[in-house]
Write a protein that holds these residues in place. Structure first.
Motif, PDB file in Angstrom:
ATOM      1  N   GLY A  88      -9.415   3.818  13.612  1.00 31.37           N
ATOM      2  CA  GLY A  88      -9.401   2.854  12.513  1.00 31.37           C
ATOM      3  C   GLY A  88      -8.025   2.260  12.276  1.00 31.37           C
ATOM      4  N   GLY A  89      -7.051   2.632  13.111  1.00 32.89           N
ATOM      5  CA  GLY A  89      -5.704   2.085  12.972  1.00 32.89           C
ATOM      6  C   GLY A  89      -5.579   0.789  13.763  1.00 32.89           C
ATOM      7  N   ASP A  90      -4.349   0.401  14.049  1.00 36.35           N
ATOM      8  CA  ASP A  90      -4.133  -0.850  14.782  1.00 36.35           C
ATOM      9  C   ASP A  90      -4.210  -0.662  16.303  1.00 36.35           C
ATOM     10  OD1 ASP A  90      -1.757   0.428  15.381  1.00 36.35           O
ATOM     11  OD2 ASP A  90      -0.478  -0.987  14.301  1.00 36.35           O
ATOM     12  N   GLY A  91      -4.507   0.565  16.738  1.00 38.02           N
ATOM     13  CA  GLY A  91      -4.681   0.829  18.163  1.00 38.02           C
ATOM     14  C   GLY A  91      -3.400   1.092  18.925  1.00 38.02           C
ATOM     15  N   SER A  92      -2.263   1.086  18.213  1.00 41.66           N
ATOM     16  CA  SER A  92      -1.001   1.340  18.909  1.00 41.66           C
ATOM     17  C   SER A  92      -0.829   2.840  19.157  1.00 41.66           C
ATOM     18  CB  SER A  92       0.179   0.788  18.106  1.00 41.66           C
ATOM     19  OG  SER A  92       0.246   1.402  16.842  1.00 41.66           O
ATOM     20  N   GLU A  93      -0.224   3.153  20.299  1.00 45.73           N
ATOM     21  CA  GLU A  93      -0.010   4.550  20.665  1.00 45.73           C
ATOM     22  C   GLU A  93       1.103   5.143  19.806  1.00 45.73           C
ATOM     23  OE1 GLU A  93       0.176   6.832  24.823  1.00 45.73           O
ATOM     24  OE2 GLU A  93       1.896   5.539  24.476  1.00 45.73           O
ATOM     25  N   GLU A  94       0.902   6.390  19.409  1.00 46.02           N
ATOM     26  CA  GLU A  94       1.933   7.101  18.651  1.00 46.02           C
ATOM     27  C   GLU A  94       1.865   8.580  18.993  1.00 46.02           C
ATOM     28  OE1 GLU A  94       1.339   7.676  14.325  1.00 46.02           O
ATOM     29  OE2 GLU A  94      -0.549   6.621  14.594  1.00 46.02           O
ATOM     30  N   ALA A  95       2.892   9.300  18.590  1.00 47.74           N
ATOM     31  CA  ALA A  95       2.942  10.743  18.826  1.00 47.74           C
ATOM     32  C   ALA A  95       2.979  11.455  17.486  1.00 47.74           C
ATOM     33  CB  ALA A  95       4.184  11.106  19.634  1.00 47.74           C
ATOM     34  N   LEU A  96       2.188  12.521  17.382  1.00 49.69           N
ATOM     35  CA  LEU A  96       2.203  13.368  16.190  1.00 49.69           C
ATOM     36  C   LEU A  96       2.503  14.789  16.628  1.00 49.69           C
ATOM     37  CD1 LEU A  96      -1.013  12.276  14.219  1.00 49.69           C
ATOM     38  CD2 LEU A  96       1.349  11.597  13.796  1.00 49.69           C
ATOM     39  N   PRO A  97       3.294  15.522  15.839  1.00 51.13           N
ATOM     40  CA  PRO A  97       3.448  16.953  16.138  1.00 51.13           C
ATOM     41  C   PRO A  97       2.075  17.613  16.044  1.00 51.13           C
ATOM     42  CG  PRO A  97       4.968  16.252  14.402  1.00 51.13           C
ATOM     43  CD  PRO A  97       4.031  15.116  14.649  1.00 51.13           C
ATOM     44  N   ILE A  98       1.790  18.562  16.934  1.00 46.68           N
ATOM     45  CA  ILE A  98       0.463  19.189  16.937  1.00 46.68           C
ATOM     46  C   ILE A  98       0.159  19.908  15.627  1.00 46.68           C
ATOM     47  CG2 ILE A  98       0.218  19.320  19.441  1.00 46.68           C
ATOM     48  CD1 ILE A  98       1.122  22.239  19.304  1.00 46.68           C
ATOM     49  N   SER A  99       1.193  20.238  14.862  1.00 46.62           N
ATOM     50  CA  SER A  99       0.971  20.899  13.571  1.00 46.62           C
ATOM     51  C   SER A  99       0.335  19.951  12.549  1.00 46.62           C
ATOM     52  CB  SER A  99       2.279  21.463  13.031  1.00 46.62           C
ATOM     53  OG  SER A  99       3.265  20.453  12.954  1.00 46.62           O
ATOM     54  N   MET A 100       0.311  18.650  12.835  1.00 46.65           N
ATOM     55  CA  MET A 100      -0.334  17.699  11.923  1.00 46.65           C
ATOM     56  C   MET A 100      -1.823  17.546  12.218  1.00 46.65           C
ATOM     57  SD  MET A 100       2.460  14.670  11.355  1.00 46.65           S
ATOM     58  CE  MET A 100       1.419  13.848  10.142  1.00 46.65           C
ATOM     59  N   LEU A 101      -2.287  18.164  13.300  1.00 48.01           N
ATOM     60  CA  LEU A 101      -3.695  18.056  13.672  1.00 48.01           C
ATOM     61  C   LEU A 101      -4.432  19.318  13.259  1.00 48.01           C
ATOM     62  CD1 LEU A 101      -3.260  16.589  17.265  1.00 48.01           C
ATOM     63  CD2 LEU A 101      -3.495  15.359  15.094  1.00 48.01           C
ATOM     64  N   GLN A 102      -5.594  19.143  12.666  1.00 56.20           N
ATOM     65  CA  GLN A 102      -6.397  20.299  12.240  1.00 56.20           C
ATOM     66  C   GLN A 102      -7.296  20.720  13.390  1.00 56.20           C
ATOM     67  OE1 GLN A 102      -8.575  19.124   8.761  1.00 56.20           O
ATOM     68  NE2 GLN A 102      -6.744  18.874   7.524  1.00 56.20           N
ATOM     69  N   VAL A 103      -7.121  21.949  13.832  1.00 58.11           N
ATOM     70  CA  VAL A 103      -7.924  22.472  14.926  1.00 58.11           C
ATOM     71  C   VAL A 103      -9.271  22.913  14.379  1.00 58.11           C
ATOM     72  CG1 VAL A 103      -8.054  24.217  16.753  1.00 58.11           C
ATOM     73  CG2 VAL A 103      -5.850  23.271  16.083  1.00 58.11           C
ATOM     74  N   LYS A 104     -10.304  22.565  15.104  1.00 57.87           N
ATOM     75  CA  LYS A 104     -11.645  22.990  14.698  1.00 57.87           C
ATOM     76  C   LYS A 104     -11.739  24.490  14.849  1.00 57.87           C
ATOM     77  CE  LYS A 104     -13.321  18.678  16.526  1.00 57.87           C
ATOM     78  NZ  LYS A 104     -12.534  18.173  17.617  1.00 57.87           N
ATOM     79  N   GLU A 105     -12.373  25.146  13.890  1.00 53.53           N
ATOM     80  CA  GLU A 105     -12.492  26.609  13.932  1.00 53.53           C
ATOM     81  C   GLU A 105     -13.453  27.016  15.037  1.00 53.53           C
ATOM     82  OE1 GLU A 105     -12.934  28.713  10.376  1.00 53.53           O
ATOM     83  OE2 GLU A 105     -11.555  27.439   9.271  1.00 53.53           O
ATOM     84  N   GLN A 106     -13.061  28.055  15.788  1.00 51.99           N
ATOM     85  CA  GLN A 106     -13.898  28.588  16.865  1.00 51.99           C
ATOM     86  C   GLN A 106     -15.035  29.398  16.265  1.00 51.99           C
ATOM     87  OE1 GLN A 106     -13.239  27.721  20.042  1.00 51.99           O
ATOM     88  NE2 GLN A 106     -11.481  26.559  19.309  1.00 51.99           N
ATOM     89  N   LYS A 107     -16.234  29.219  16.788  1.00 50.42           N
ATOM     90  CA  LYS A 107     -17.389  29.960  16.264  1.00 50.42           C
ATOM     91  C   LYS A 107     -17.798  31.054  17.203  1.00 50.42           C
ATOM     92  CE  LYS A 107     -19.012  26.022  13.696  1.00 50.42           C
ATOM     93  NZ  LYS A 107     -19.991  25.025  13.511  1.00 50.42           N
TER      94      LYS A 107
END
Length: 107
Positions: A88-107
């Motif tokens: 939903g952004g402008d489509g430009s590539e960017e980098a985020l530290p992995i700590s900003m991403l929420q990992v899905k919980e393993q079941k």
């Protein structure tokens, strides 16, 4: 001489994160908004070095921590950074530290 986050042990990183959060709390109380933002970003970077980049997969979509309703699609990983783009952004590539991403919980 200061150590890089990549050279710190888990214990040292946890101590650094705690110290940064404490400094950020004080900066916020004193109304130092810019200082608060810088310290919070440093803590996010330090947290990234506590995570395993192998837990993040190319092509996956992850919610962005602290940004409800925002999602990030990972194109590739480079160290502790996930490169890709916001949905939903402008489509430009960017980098985020992995700590900003929420990992899905393993079941």
């Amino acid at each position: 001489m200061e150590k890089r986050y990549s050279q710190m042990s888990s214990y040292e990183l946890q101590q650094e994160i705690a110290a940064l959060h404490e400094k950020a709390r004080k900066a916020e109380q004193m109304g130092m908004v810019n200082e608060f933002a810088v310290l919070e970003r440093k803590a996010i970077m330090a947290k990234a070095y506590l995570l395993n980049p192998d837990n993040f997969k190319k092509g996956e979509i992850y919610p962005i921590e602290g940004a409800p309703g925002s999602y990030f699609k990972v194109d590739y990983l480079n160290g502790v950074f996930a490169w890709g783009y916001r949905l939903g952004g402008d489509g430009s590539e960017e980098a985020l530290p992995i700590s900003m991403l929420q990992v899905k919980e393993q079941k």
